[in-house]
Design a protein around this motif. Structure first.
Motif, PDB file in Angstrom:
ATOM      1  N   THR A  42       0.823  -1.210   0.000  1.00  0.00           N
ATOM      2  CA  THR A  42       0.000   0.000   0.000  1.00  0.00           C
ATOM      3  C   THR A  42       0.857   1.258   0.000  1.00  0.00           C
ATOM      4  O   THR A  42       0.323   2.361  -0.119  1.00  0.00           O
ATOM      5  CB  THR A  42      -0.940   0.026   1.218  1.00  0.00           C
ATOM      6  OG1 THR A  42      -0.156  -0.049   2.404  1.00  0.00           O
ATOM      7  CG2 THR A  42      -1.932  -1.107   1.169  1.00  0.00           C
ATOM      8  N   ILE A  43       2.169   1.088   0.111  1.00  0.00           N
ATOM      9  CA  ILE A  43       3.064   2.246   0.044  1.00  0.00           C
ATOM     10  C   ILE A  43       2.915   2.883  -1.330  1.00  0.00           C
ATOM     11  O   ILE A  43       2.790   2.191  -2.336  1.00  0.00           O
ATOM     12  CB  ILE A  43       4.530   1.824   0.281  1.00  0.00           C
ATOM     13  CG1 ILE A  43       4.683   1.291   1.691  1.00  0.00           C
ATOM     14  CG2 ILE A  43       5.491   2.974   0.022  1.00  0.00           C
ATOM     15  CD1 ILE A  43       6.048   0.688   1.970  1.00  0.00           C
ATOM     16  N   SER A  44       2.908   4.175  -1.380  1.00  0.00           N
ATOM     17  CA  SER A  44       2.783   5.000  -2.591  1.00  0.00           C
ATOM     18  C   SER A  44       1.365   5.006  -3.158  1.00  0.00           C
ATOM     19  O   SER A  44       1.160   5.450  -4.283  1.00  0.00           O
ATOM     20  CB  SER A  44       3.784   4.588  -3.680  1.00  0.00           C
ATOM     21  OG  SER A  44       3.345   3.449  -4.373  1.00  0.00           O
ATOM     22  N   HIS A  45       0.394   4.501  -2.406  1.00  0.00           N
ATOM     23  CA  HIS A  45      -1.005   4.604  -2.819  1.00  0.00           C
ATOM     24  C   HIS A  45      -1.695   5.620  -1.918  1.00  0.00           C
ATOM     25  O   HIS A  45      -1.238   5.906  -0.812  1.00  0.00           O
ATOM     26  CB  HIS A  45      -1.706   3.245  -2.747  1.00  0.00           C
ATOM     27  CG  HIS A  45      -1.212   2.298  -3.793  1.00  0.00           C
ATOM     28  ND1 HIS A  45      -1.599   2.365  -5.109  1.00  0.00           N
ATOM     29  CD2 HIS A  45      -0.328   1.284  -3.724  1.00  0.00           C
ATOM     30  CE1 HIS A  45      -0.985   1.426  -5.795  1.00  0.00           C
ATOM     31  NE2 HIS A  45      -0.206   0.748  -4.973  1.00  0.00           N
ATOM     32  N   ILE A  46      -2.818   6.148  -2.388  1.00  0.00           N
ATOM     33  CA  ILE A  46      -3.485   7.202  -1.635  1.00  0.00           C
ATOM     34  C   ILE A  46      -4.009   6.669  -0.302  1.00  0.00           C
ATOM     35  O   ILE A  46      -4.225   5.470  -0.138  1.00  0.00           O
ATOM     36  CB  ILE A  46      -4.623   7.859  -2.455  1.00  0.00           C
ATOM     37  CG1 ILE A  46      -5.702   6.852  -2.822  1.00  0.00           C
ATOM     38  CG2 ILE A  46      -4.046   8.507  -3.708  1.00  0.00           C
ATOM     39  CD1 ILE A  46      -6.906   7.473  -3.504  1.00  0.00           C
ATOM     40  N   ARG A  53      -6.830   6.777   1.107  1.00  0.00           N
ATOM     41  CA  ARG A  53      -8.124   6.092   1.073  1.00  0.00           C
ATOM     42  C   ARG A  53      -7.947   4.605   0.781  1.00  0.00           C
ATOM     43  O   ARG A  53      -8.612   3.758   1.376  1.00  0.00           O
ATOM     44  CB  ARG A  53      -9.028   6.743   0.030  1.00  0.00           C
ATOM     45  CG  ARG A  53     -10.428   6.181   0.018  1.00  0.00           C
ATOM     46  CD  ARG A  53     -11.324   6.954  -0.893  1.00  0.00           C
ATOM     47  NE  ARG A  53     -10.997   6.635  -2.272  1.00  0.00           N
ATOM     48  CZ  ARG A  53     -11.491   7.281  -3.321  1.00  0.00           C
ATOM     49  NH1 ARG A  53     -12.291   8.301  -3.153  1.00  0.00           N
ATOM     50  NH2 ARG A  53     -11.168   6.927  -4.536  1.00  0.00           N
ATOM     51  N   ASN A  54      -7.014   4.265  -0.125  1.00  0.00           N
ATOM     52  CA  ASN A  54      -6.756   2.857  -0.437  1.00  0.00           C
ATOM     53  C   ASN A  54      -6.089   2.153   0.732  1.00  0.00           C
ATOM     54  O   ASN A  54      -6.402   0.999   1.031  1.00  0.00           O
ATOM     55  CB  ASN A  54      -5.890   2.730  -1.688  1.00  0.00           C
ATOM     56  CG  ASN A  54      -6.631   3.149  -2.929  1.00  0.00           C
ATOM     57  OD1 ASN A  54      -7.843   3.233  -2.948  1.00  0.00           O
ATOM     58  ND2 ASN A  54      -5.897   3.443  -3.981  1.00  0.00           N
ATOM     59  N   THR A  57      -8.764   1.471   3.323  1.00  0.00           N
ATOM     60  CA  THR A  57      -9.658   0.390   2.917  1.00  0.00           C
ATOM     61  C   THR A  57      -9.012  -0.969   3.184  1.00  0.00           C
ATOM     62  O   THR A  57      -9.667  -1.891   3.689  1.00  0.00           O
ATOM     63  CB  THR A  57     -10.033   0.519   1.428  1.00  0.00           C
ATOM     64  OG1 THR A  57     -10.649   1.789   1.226  1.00  0.00           O
ATOM     65  CG2 THR A  57     -10.987  -0.581   1.012  1.00  0.00           C
ATOM     66  N   ALA A  58      -7.728  -1.097   2.878  1.00  0.00           N
ATOM     67  CA  ALA A  58      -7.023  -2.355   3.145  1.00  0.00           C
ATOM     68  C   ALA A  58      -7.002  -2.645   4.640  1.00  0.00           C
ATOM     69  O   ALA A  58      -7.236  -3.779   5.068  1.00  0.00           O
ATOM     70  CB  ALA A  58      -5.604  -2.290   2.588  1.00  0.00           C
ATOM     71  N   ARG A  59      -6.760  -1.633   5.451  1.00  0.00           N
ATOM     72  CA  ARG A  59      -6.746  -1.820   6.903  1.00  0.00           C
ATOM     73  C   ARG A  59      -8.145  -2.178   7.417  1.00  0.00           C
ATOM     74  O   ARG A  59      -8.284  -3.000   8.314  1.00  0.00           O
ATOM     75  CB  ARG A  59      -6.241  -0.557   7.606  1.00  0.00           C
ATOM     76  CG  ARG A  59      -4.796  -0.225   7.320  1.00  0.00           C
ATOM     77  CD  ARG A  59      -3.855  -1.219   7.911  1.00  0.00           C
ATOM     78  NE  ARG A  59      -3.838  -1.044   9.363  1.00  0.00           N
ATOM     79  CZ  ARG A  59      -3.243  -1.859  10.202  1.00  0.00           C
ATOM     80  NH1 ARG A  59      -2.598  -2.902   9.759  1.00  0.00           N
ATOM     81  NH2 ARG A  59      -3.267  -1.635  11.487  1.00  0.00           N
ATOM     82  N   ARG A  76     -13.446  -4.138  -4.445  1.00  0.00           N
ATOM     83  CA  ARG A  76     -13.396  -3.540  -5.786  1.00  0.00           C
ATOM     84  C   ARG A  76     -12.555  -2.273  -5.786  1.00  0.00           C
ATOM     85  O   ARG A  76     -11.849  -1.985  -6.747  1.00  0.00           O
ATOM     86  CB  ARG A  76     -14.809  -3.239  -6.271  1.00  0.00           C
ATOM     87  CG  ARG A  76     -14.865  -2.730  -7.687  1.00  0.00           C
ATOM     88  CD  ARG A  76     -16.302  -2.518  -8.143  1.00  0.00           C
ATOM     89  NE  ARG A  76     -16.347  -2.040  -9.500  1.00  0.00           N
ATOM     90  CZ  ARG A  76     -16.216  -0.761  -9.843  1.00  0.00           C
ATOM     91  NH1 ARG A  76     -16.058   0.163  -8.916  1.00  0.00           N
ATOM     92  NH2 ARG A  76     -16.264  -0.405 -11.108  1.00  0.00           N
ATOM     93  N   GLN A  77     -12.613  -1.521  -4.704  1.00  0.00           N
ATOM     94  CA  GLN A  77     -11.867  -0.267  -4.615  1.00  0.00           C
ATOM     95  C   GLN A  77     -10.352  -0.510  -4.602  1.00  0.00           C
ATOM     96  O   GLN A  77      -9.596   0.302  -5.119  1.00  0.00           O
ATOM     97  CB  GLN A  77     -12.277   0.497  -3.352  1.00  0.00           C
ATOM     98  CG  GLN A  77     -11.633   1.848  -3.230  1.00  0.00           C
ATOM     99  CD  GLN A  77     -12.079   2.593  -1.988  1.00  0.00           C
ATOM    100  OE1 GLN A  77     -12.859   2.074  -1.196  1.00  0.00           O
ATOM    101  NE2 GLN A  77     -11.578   3.784  -1.819  1.00  0.00           N
TER     102      GLN A  77
END
Length: 69
Positions: free
Chosen positions: A13-17, A19-20, A23-25, A49-50
């Motif tokens: 998830t590093i370098s992703h916004i 919000r993403n 959502t993963a957490r 889906r996100q």
């Protein structure tokens, strides 16, 4: 209990916004290779889906959906 989804994080998830990452957490994912089983409902389907580019998903049959002998 109904059907469940087995969600595995395959990318970082590093370098992703933010919000993403959030959502993963919220799905319970902590690091690459971590797998969780979540209920199969529209809310979790939308969350998956996100972040579909970060995870792999497979459907798991619940205990009440299996055939009884």
């Amino acid at each position: 209990m109904g059907a469940r989804l087995r969600v595995t994080q395959v990318k970082s998830t590093i370098s992703h916004i933010a919000r993403n990452r959030a959502t993963a957490r919220a799905l319970g994912l902590r690091k690459i290779g971590h797998t969780v089983e979540v209920a199969d409902n529209p809310a979790t389907r939308g969350m998956v889906r996100q972040i579909r580019f970060l995870v792999s998903v497979e459907e798991v049959a619940g205990p009440d959906t299996q055939e009884k002998s």
